[in-house]
Write an enzyme that holds these catalytic residues in place. Sequence first.
Site, PDB file in Angstrom:
ATOM      1  N   LEU A  19      -5.149   7.840   6.551  1.00  0.00           N
ATOM      2  CA  LEU A  19      -4.300   7.834   7.742  1.00  0.00           C
ATOM      3  C   LEU A  19      -2.898   8.358   7.450  1.00  0.00           C
ATOM      4  CD1 LEU A  19      -5.279   4.419   9.367  1.00  0.00           C
ATOM      5  CD2 LEU A  19      -5.515   6.660  10.436  1.00  0.00           C
ATOM      6  N   ASP A  38       3.866   7.734  -1.644  1.00  0.00           N
ATOM      7  CA  ASP A  38       2.594   7.176  -2.110  1.00  0.00           C
ATOM      8  C   ASP A  38       2.754   6.787  -3.561  1.00  0.00           C
ATOM      9  OD1 ASP A  38      -0.508   7.349  -0.888  1.00  0.00           O
ATOM     10  OD2 ASP A  38      -0.342   7.090  -3.058  1.00  0.00           O
ATOM     11  N   ASP A  73       7.569   2.130  -5.291  1.00  0.00           N
ATOM     12  CA  ASP A  73       6.827   0.990  -4.753  1.00  0.00           C
ATOM     13  C   ASP A  73       7.627   0.389  -3.605  1.00  0.00           C
ATOM     14  OD1 ASP A  73       5.495  -1.349  -4.203  1.00  0.00           O
ATOM     15  OD2 ASP A  73       5.525  -2.118  -6.251  1.00  0.00           O
ATOM     16  N   ASN A 100       2.718   2.425   6.557  1.00  0.00           N
ATOM     17  CA  ASN A 100       1.270   2.609   6.537  1.00  0.00           C
ATOM     18  C   ASN A 100       0.618   2.149   5.236  1.00  0.00           C
ATOM     19  OD1 ASN A 100      -1.338   4.173   7.377  1.00  0.00           O
ATOM     20  ND2 ASN A 100      -0.784   5.060   5.404  1.00  0.00           N
ATOM     21  N   TYR A 171      -6.043 -10.011   4.076  1.00  0.00           N
ATOM     22  CA  TYR A 171      -5.719  -8.810   4.860  1.00  0.00           C
ATOM     23  C   TYR A 171      -5.433  -9.163   6.318  1.00  0.00           C
ATOM     24  CZ  TYR A 171      -6.613  -4.156   6.916  1.00  0.00           C
ATOM     25  OH  TYR A 171      -6.538  -2.972   7.607  1.00  0.00           O
ATOM     26  N   LYS A 175      -1.885  -8.538   8.226  1.00  0.00           N
ATOM     27  CA  LYS A 175      -1.826  -7.659   9.390  1.00  0.00           C
ATOM     28  C   LYS A 175      -1.372  -8.403  10.638  1.00  0.00           C
ATOM     29  CE  LYS A 175      -2.999  -3.660   7.696  1.00  0.00           C
ATOM     30  NZ  LYS A 175      -1.959  -2.617   7.554  1.00  0.00           N
ATOM     31  N   THR A 205     -11.438   5.786   6.260  1.00  0.00           N
ATOM     32  CA  THR A 205     -10.524   5.999   5.142  1.00  0.00           C
ATOM     33  C   THR A 205     -11.127   5.355   3.896  1.00  0.00           C
ATOM     34  OG1 THR A 205      -9.274   3.928   5.392  1.00  0.00           O
ATOM     35  CG2 THR A 205      -8.583   5.794   6.755  1.00  0.00           C
TER      36      THR A 205
END
Length: 303
Positions: A19, A38, A73, A100, A171, A175, A205
């Site tokens: 993404l 990244d 990071d 993201n 997770y 989120k 992904t």
Amino acid sequence: MAGLCEGRVVIVTGAGRGLGRAHALAFAAEGAKVVVNDLGVGLDGLPGPESPAARVVREIEALGGEAVAHGGDVATPRGADSLVEAALDAYGRLDTLVNNAGFLRDRMLVNLDEDDWDAVVRVHLKGHFLPLRSAAAWWRTEAKAGRAVAARVVNTSSGAGLLGSVGQGNYSAAKAGILGLTLVAAAEMGPYGVQVNAIAPAARTRMTERTFAQTMAAPEDGGFDAMAPENVSPLVVWLGADASAGVTGRVFETEGGRITVMEGWRPGPTADHGARRTPAEAGETAVELLAEARAPLPVYGSR
């Protein structure tokens, strides 16, 4: 014709693949200058052998766009601060932040150890908070100096954050926390010209391919690939552009060609007794109210 983001400077975290990569390329195609962040780690958060951020920068440059790579990071204060500094050093401004970055360490709750909990919450939730804090501080300074700010933040939640997901307690919690952070940031930063929204995307992904292997395969006939990450990026680009003026504190689910505005928690059936209830009375009232309320949507993976 100028692109939707012509002249804007955009940061995308976790932009080396999936993404994030799709978002970075889409912003560049609309005229934005992109900072591609990244860390170059695997699905479990451990370092990988090379820098995917640099590869995405080369892709953008090959298409005639402008981009720089950042490998810090973002779940550390120094990494987050240096990310904003990278945008300011390269382009002198920052207009849009797309949070993201993330990874998975899935376990059922009884098998989920503290390290797996901390690692996922750190990258997803702290990795949203720290870049947002750094960017917001710069935008607030600009606004207080009398310079116009039309900033945008797009956070990345998930259906797991909205409904929960079996085997993904860490997770799902992270989120869900991102949704709360989005609402608070939209309220606090609005006076300084900053809009903050969140998406809950579904796409193919590295993070989802094992979970949805049977349902997320690309079509073989060259038709519409409903699960391609590139389907999510148009909404992200619009939310990150001037064109989205007035839209803030919202959450959008997006998958394939579908976009849904999520309406969040709202008061449902209620009853005021006017005095303290006994436990039995509270239970009777709860049962009566539940009979009037809409049933919750099922947790992902629960049926």
